[in-house]
Design a protein around this motif. Structure first.
Motif, PDB file in Angstrom:
ATOM      1  N   ARG A  17       3.224   7.990   2.036  1.00 53.89           N
ATOM      2  CA  ARG A  17       2.538   8.333   0.791  1.00 53.89           C
ATOM      3  C   ARG A  17       2.010   7.029   0.217  1.00 53.89           C
ATOM      4  N   LEU A  18       0.670   6.957   0.058  1.00 51.31           N
ATOM      5  CA  LEU A  18       0.018   5.697  -0.299  1.00 51.31           C
ATOM      6  C   LEU A  18      -0.155   5.557  -1.813  1.00 51.31           C
TER       7      LEU A  18
ATOM      8  N   GLU B  79      -6.778   4.701   0.529  1.00 51.35           N
ATOM      9  CA  GLU B  79      -7.116   5.860   1.349  1.00 51.35           C
ATOM     10  C   GLU B  79      -6.441   5.867   2.723  1.00 51.35           C
ATOM     11  N   SER B  80      -6.193   4.667   3.267  1.00 50.06           N
ATOM     12  CA  SER B  80      -5.629   4.639   4.622  1.00 50.06           C
ATOM     13  C   SER B  80      -4.890   3.329   4.880  1.00 50.06           C
ATOM     14  N   ILE B  81      -4.070   3.361   5.929  1.00 49.56           N
ATOM     15  CA  ILE B  81      -3.407   2.165   6.433  1.00 49.56           C
ATOM     16  C   ILE B  81      -3.314   2.332   7.945  1.00 49.56           C
ATOM     17  N   THR B  82      -3.576   1.297   8.689  1.00 48.81           N
ATOM     18  CA  THR B  82      -3.667   1.398  10.148  1.00 48.81           C
ATOM     19  C   THR B  82      -2.452   0.796  10.845  1.00 48.81           C
ATOM     20  N   HIS B  83      -2.332   1.157  12.110  1.00 49.02           N
ATOM     21  CA  HIS B  83      -1.289   0.570  12.954  1.00 49.02           C
ATOM     22  C   HIS B  83      -1.449  -0.942  13.039  1.00 49.02           C
TER      23      HIS B  83
ATOM     24  N   ILE C 217       0.496   8.294   9.459  1.00 50.42           N
ATOM     25  CA  ILE C 217      -0.177   9.481   8.932  1.00 50.42           C
ATOM     26  C   ILE C 217       0.029   9.564   7.419  1.00 50.42           C
ATOM     27  N   PRO C 218      -1.050   9.384   6.644  1.00 49.94           N
ATOM     28  CA  PRO C 218      -0.927   9.542   5.182  1.00 49.94           C
ATOM     29  C   PRO C 218      -0.630  10.993   4.814  1.00 49.94           C
TER      30      PRO C 218
ATOM     31  N   GLU D 236      -2.723  -2.959  10.820  1.00 47.82           N
ATOM     32  CA  GLU D 236      -2.276  -3.564   9.570  1.00 47.82           C
ATOM     33  C   GLU D 236      -0.753  -3.719   9.546  1.00 47.82           C
TER      34      GLU D 236
ATOM     35  N   LYS E  13       0.805  -1.222   0.000  1.00 49.44           N
ATOM     36  CA  LYS E  13       0.000   0.000   0.000  1.00 49.44           C
ATOM     37  C   LYS E  13       0.844   1.281   0.000  1.00 49.44           C
TER      38      LYS E  13
ATOM     39  N   ASP F 185       0.228  13.607   1.165  1.00 55.27           N
ATOM     40  CA  ASP F 185       0.252  13.669  -0.303  1.00 55.27           C
ATOM     41  C   ASP F 185       1.656  13.934  -0.841  1.00 55.27           C
TER      42      ASP F 185
END
Length: 602
Positions: free
Chosen positions: A541-542, A547-551, A572-573, A553, A518, A575
């Motif tokens: 940067r994803l 849209e998101s990635i969690t701790h 924290i994502p 994951e 991701k 841009d």
């Protein structure tokens, strides 16, 4: 105005003074004298350099000789108590077991100067192996018990480890299975001798277990290898183990993102332990509750060597840190001293407020491994009911301690400094160009003396970067040194994150995160945390459409790949990353972004 011009102006007043008479001449002379004195004092330069000699001389002996000396003086005193294993040794019974380990390691074919890895939590076999390796003239290699396969592989190769002594399991960690994953030849090894393609230096794996595991020797097997004559010969061997030779390798962090192997000597160990113990007023009545891991320089020097040089008792409450077990051990074993990192004391205080145990014998806490807040100092003293709280400051490369609290230090000293310069150590503070600054001014702390490491093992380039031909070691810490010998940390020049006493170097974590499907790009910083001191925060940067990635994951992705404490707590994502004109990431701006986000949440 220069001091010369100011003096010249004052001298021009002399004819006027001489032309005067009576009381006016006397007054003018006094005023001129005061003016000159003030001018000179204002322009004096007091370089921030100190060499604190201390009152007790350095000694020239190896760890094995120190153990013999301690046995002669404190033979019947308990050396160590392992509560969770229900094992006890006096110093006299300890040396017998240590020499069995030493004889066993030599019987395997190891030669003086060879490296023995110890990969285990706080179990008795860790302690016995470290001392046994020292008595045999071998170098112990301290390996973090939380490391996973890739990290272990790096450490074994970097230090050219020939034998590993390890646990079978600890918590969810299966050491044997991890070892098999990087050394697939292990189960098929004959007579405990390994021939590994991936780990060509590794010849033996010894496991503290009652089970028969294919290809490995048990720790009991090791103890039984040497005969009585071979065990008795260990005492004669001590004269041939030079105090200046390597004793232990500690893995430390660096700006390259890969751990460096700091080689420490017997001379480092014995003398730093001696002077640490002196400052902490240890004696044969001291009983130390050991919460810190033995594989850390805090555990092996500040704790093990300080206790050994003063005939003090170590108490291991549990294999890993457990606040409830620590409190129980303090009560049951009548501990007088507690060792821990700031994070450990946060948890210990929380548990004591819940249990309210009678910690009647505990008198002193020693904290180190990370900065400690003034409020935590006060809480340690009040909640645990202690008379004294002491702080230590140092680096792995300086064998643990270079500044430490002194007996009788007032609260201001304890709360606002890292203590007083250690005995027989030189320090100076320099600016970005390497020029010495004045007392009271910030700059990078340099250290020189008996405690500095021999080298980064097998890494002359990194050694030269850190320690020049003049033997001054660059700490990388921004520091203020006062003329009275006390010091304060202002900040760290390097990016290393200290999370609850564990060192995390961002590049390693960034490289790992960048392997996630991701994530396009990741950069890691340390952010303030009330309990741990610092926490790991990743800006990522994803990939398009993500849209998101969690701790959680990342935690799952990291399982079996990197140690749990390296997994970023905050993800924290972003841009675009802030960069310099040359394309370098401006991490200070990431820190500002995180701070602003916290304000907005509040």
């Amino acid at each position: 105005m220069s001091v010369n011009k100011m003096l010249k102006r004052n001298l021009q007043l002399i004819p006027r003074i001489l032309g005067a008479n009576g009381l006016s001449s006397f007054v003018l002379i006094r005023r001129l004298s005061a003016s000159i004195t003030k001018t000179v004092e204002a322009h004096k330069f007091y370089p921030a350099y100190l060499h604190y000699v201390g009152k007790d001389p350095l000694v020239y002996r190896n760890v094995g000789q120190q153990l013999e000396k301690t046995v002669a003086e404190y033979g019947s005193t308990e050396a160590i108590v392992s509560c969770h294993e229900q094992k006890r040794y006096t110093f006299r019974s300890l040396i017998e077991e240590v020499d069995r380990v030493a004889a066993g390691l030599l019987k395997l074919g190891l030669k003086q100067g060879d490296h023995v890895g110890i990969w285990a939590p706080n179990n008795m076999h860790w302690y016995l192996t470290m001392l046994g390796a020292a008595r045999a003239g071998l170098v112990s290699v301290a390996i973090n018990s939380a490391l996973q396969a890739r990290e272990l592989d790096y450490c074994l190769k970097k230090a050219k480890v020939k034998a590993v002594v390890m646990s079978e399991t600890f918590k969810s960690q299966n050491f044997y299975e991890i070892m098999k994953s990087i050394c697939p030849e292990l189960p098929d090894s004959v007579d405990g001798r390994i021939n590994s393609v991936n780990l060509p230096h590794l010849k033996h794996v010894i496991i503290d277990t009652p089970n028969r595991l294919k290809g490995a020797l048990s720790f009991d097997d090791l103890l039984g290898l040497g005969n009585s004559d071979e065990r008795e010969a260990i005492a004669q061997l001590q004269r041939y183990v030079m105090p200046d030779s390597g004793c232990n390798i500690q893995f430390t962090s660096g700006t390259t993102g890969k751990p460096k192997a700091a080689l420490l000597s017997h001379y480092n160990f014995v003398n730093n332990g001696t002077h640490i113990g002196n400052r902490n007023q240890l004696d044969s009545n001291s009983r130390i509750c050991v919460q810190v891991p033995l594989f850390h320089v805090y555990g092996v020097v500040i704790t093990v060597m300080a206790a050994m040089t003063h005939g003090s008792t170590l108490v291991l409450p549990a294999a890993g840190f457990s606040p409830a077990d620590s409190l129980k051990a303090i009560v049951d074993e009548k501990c007088t001293v507690i060792h821990g990192t700031p994070t450990m004391y946060v948890d210990l205080i929380k548990k004591q407020r819940e249990l309210k145990l009678p910690l009647k014998t505990a008198k002193m806490a020693v904290t180190g491994g990370a900065p400690c807040s003034p409020q935590l100092f006060l809480d340690i003293k009040e909640v645990l009911g202690l008379d004294h709280v002491r702080t230590v400051y140092g680096l792995t490369e300086t064998t643990a301690v270079i500044f430490q609290s002194r007996p009788g230090d007032n609260n201001e000293r304890i709360l606002n400094t890292v203590g007083h310069l250690q005995d027989h150590v030189e320090v100076k503070v320099v600016d970005a160009e390497g020029h010495i600054v004045q007392f009271g001014q910030p700059g990078e702390l340099y250290v020189r003396g008996y405690a500095t490491m021999l080298e980064y093992y097998d890494d002359p380039e990194k050694t030269k970067e850190t320690m020049g031909n003049d033997k001054w070691l660059k700490t990388g810490d921004q520091f203020i040194l006062e003329a009275d010998g006390y010091g304060r940390i202002v900040g760290r020049l390097k990016e290393m994150i200290i999370r609850g006493g564990e060192n995390i170097f961002p590049k390693e974590v960034e490289d790992f995160l960048n392997s996630h499907s991701k994530i396009i790009e990741a950069h890691v910083i340390g952010v303030p945390d009330e309990r741990l001191g610092e926490e790991c925060c990743a800006f990522v940067r994803l990939q398009d459409g993500v849209e998101s990635i969690t701790h959680e994951e990342l935690k799952e992705f990291a399982r079996g790949k990197i140690a749990h404490f390296k997994v970023p707590r905050f993800v924290i994502p972003i841009d675009q990353f802030p960069r310099t004109a040359s394309g370098k990431i401006q991490k200070f701006k990431l820190a500002e972004t995180y701070k602003q986000m916290q304000k907005e949440k509040a």
